[in-house]
Scaffold this active site. Sequence first.
Site, PDB file in Angstrom:
ATOM      1  N   SER A 174       0.825  -1.211   0.000  1.00 30.86           N
ATOM      2  CA  SER A 174       0.000   0.000   0.000  1.00 30.86           C
ATOM      3  C   SER A 174       0.861   1.263   0.000  1.00 30.86           C
ATOM      4  O   SER A 174       0.351   2.369  -0.181  1.00 30.86           O
ATOM      5  CB  SER A 174      -0.927  -0.017   1.217  1.00 30.86           C
ATOM      6  OG  SER A 174      -0.190  -0.268   2.397  1.00 30.86           O
ATOM      7  N   CYS A 175       2.168   1.093   0.205  1.00 29.29           N
ATOM      8  CA  CYS A 175       3.088   2.237   0.175  1.00 29.29           C
ATOM      9  C   CYS A 175       3.190   2.778  -1.253  1.00 29.29           C
ATOM     10  O   CYS A 175       2.924   2.069  -2.217  1.00 29.29           O
ATOM     11  CB  CYS A 175       4.479   1.823   0.635  1.00 29.29           C
ATOM     12  SG  CYS A 175       4.551   1.234   2.334  1.00 29.29           S
ATOM     13  N   VAL A 176       3.622   4.046  -1.348  1.00 30.93           N
ATOM     14  CA  VAL A 176       3.787   4.663  -2.664  1.00 30.93           C
ATOM     15  C   VAL A 176       5.211   5.202  -2.799  1.00 30.93           C
ATOM     16  O   VAL A 176       5.636   6.034  -1.993  1.00 30.93           O
ATOM     17  CB  VAL A 176       2.781   5.813  -2.888  1.00 30.93           C
ATOM     18  CG1 VAL A 176       2.963   6.413  -4.286  1.00 30.93           C
ATOM     19  CG2 VAL A 176       1.346   5.318  -2.720  1.00 30.93           C
TER      20      VAL A 176
ATOM     21  N   VAL B  74       6.643   6.303   0.793  1.00 37.96           N
ATOM     22  CA  VAL B  74       5.580   6.830   1.655  1.00 37.96           C
ATOM     23  C   VAL B  74       4.690   5.684   2.160  1.00 37.96           C
ATOM     24  O   VAL B  74       4.190   4.885   1.375  1.00 37.96           O
ATOM     25  CB  VAL B  74       4.724   7.868   0.881  1.00 37.96           C
ATOM     26  CG1 VAL B  74       3.503   8.278   1.686  1.00 37.96           C
ATOM     27  CG2 VAL B  74       5.567   9.074   0.523  1.00 37.96           C
TER      28      VAL B  74
ATOM     29  N   GLY C  26       0.717   1.895  -3.997  1.00 38.30           N
ATOM     30  CA  GLY C  26      -0.623   2.208  -3.519  1.00 38.30           C
ATOM     31  C   GLY C  26      -1.650   1.134  -3.827  1.00 38.30           C
ATOM     32  O   GLY C  26      -2.825   1.429  -4.036  1.00 38.30           O
TER      33      GLY C  26
END
Lengths: 174, 202
Positions: free
Chosen positions: A30-32, A49, A95
């Site tokens: 889910s990190c970007v 992020v 994401g």
Amino acid sequence: MAQGKVLLAGMGEIVVAWGKGVVGCIGLGSCVGTLLFDPRTHAVALAHVMLPEASEHDAFQQPGKYATTAVPALLRVLDVPPAFASRLRAILIGGGELFKNRSQTLRIGERNVETLHRLLRELRIPVVYEQTRGNSGRSFEFDVETGYLQVRAVGSAPIEQNLATVLGIVRKAS
Amino acid sequence: MHALLNELRADALREIGNIGLGGAVTALSDLTGVLFALEAPQVVPVDTRQVPQLVGVEPESLVVGTISRITGDWPGEGAFLFPWESACVLWQVLVQMQPNGLEDLNELYQSVINEVSNIMLGNYLRAISQMTGFHLNMEPPAFAADMAAAVLSAIVVEAMYGQRELLAIETRFKTPAHAFSGYFFYLPETGSLERLFQVLGI
């Protein structure tokens, strides 16, 4: 792709490369991976992020962790004042929502992407390439010298993009 | 050492991991007819920068995993991770077939992994309840199949949401009969740890 070592941003970290070198992230769920490229200095800064908004005090210790603190921190490491931010180019990777049927889902991936888009829009930084959302995890490498981007996901061939033109990378005559 | 932990508290968490997952592994052995063995649990502060190396599998290798939210007196996230080859052992033992790669991973195969997680986590929580008197509930597991580093990071992010530090009680279970390893993580909300230590009188 790359000769030599890839400068990897771990979760919540920021890395920067000036003029040459390869930066990347391994295993974005889910990190970007948020890349800002400066066509003037040929520098790239990358934040891994994790979460959309900073509500905790560790934002100061680890600004790369939250979208709301990572974007200003990327400008700082590139030494670009917000007033000149519009010359930067953004690339977003990640994401995804990996877990199916999460009953009380936090939709963190989606919210990371939304928040980053909003922050970049406010600074008038165009997103020139993104591979976001969906259900798969991703790894990527970006070569700052050539503008070459490779995105890897499980179960499909790596996607390769030459972003030199959209990033405004001018090839020096040699 | 983590701010929330001293050696005694770390020992207590390891022991809880042992007792809890001991029951869970017995349940898995009953279900499969295969004898599984536990390794000693580890209690580790999660360093987010090191997440891809949290378990000893290649960061971009295919794994399957589940995550379940736990609510009640000791809330947190419970997560299981199986390297693809180990998940294939579970499928072979439980439904006598296995998917031919990621595209072939249908609902049946997912529900097998969800059910294994359900049974193991249910037993883990029951053991902790009996020891502490805690009231604990679990939500149904959510399933993922993807590269190891991405699944791990998604688990860590879900557990880290709204808190500053994260502790993982990690247990590996194996079986000598097959090339198999499974990983269980309990990621408690750090605020709830004090309550646990109080009940245990430490």
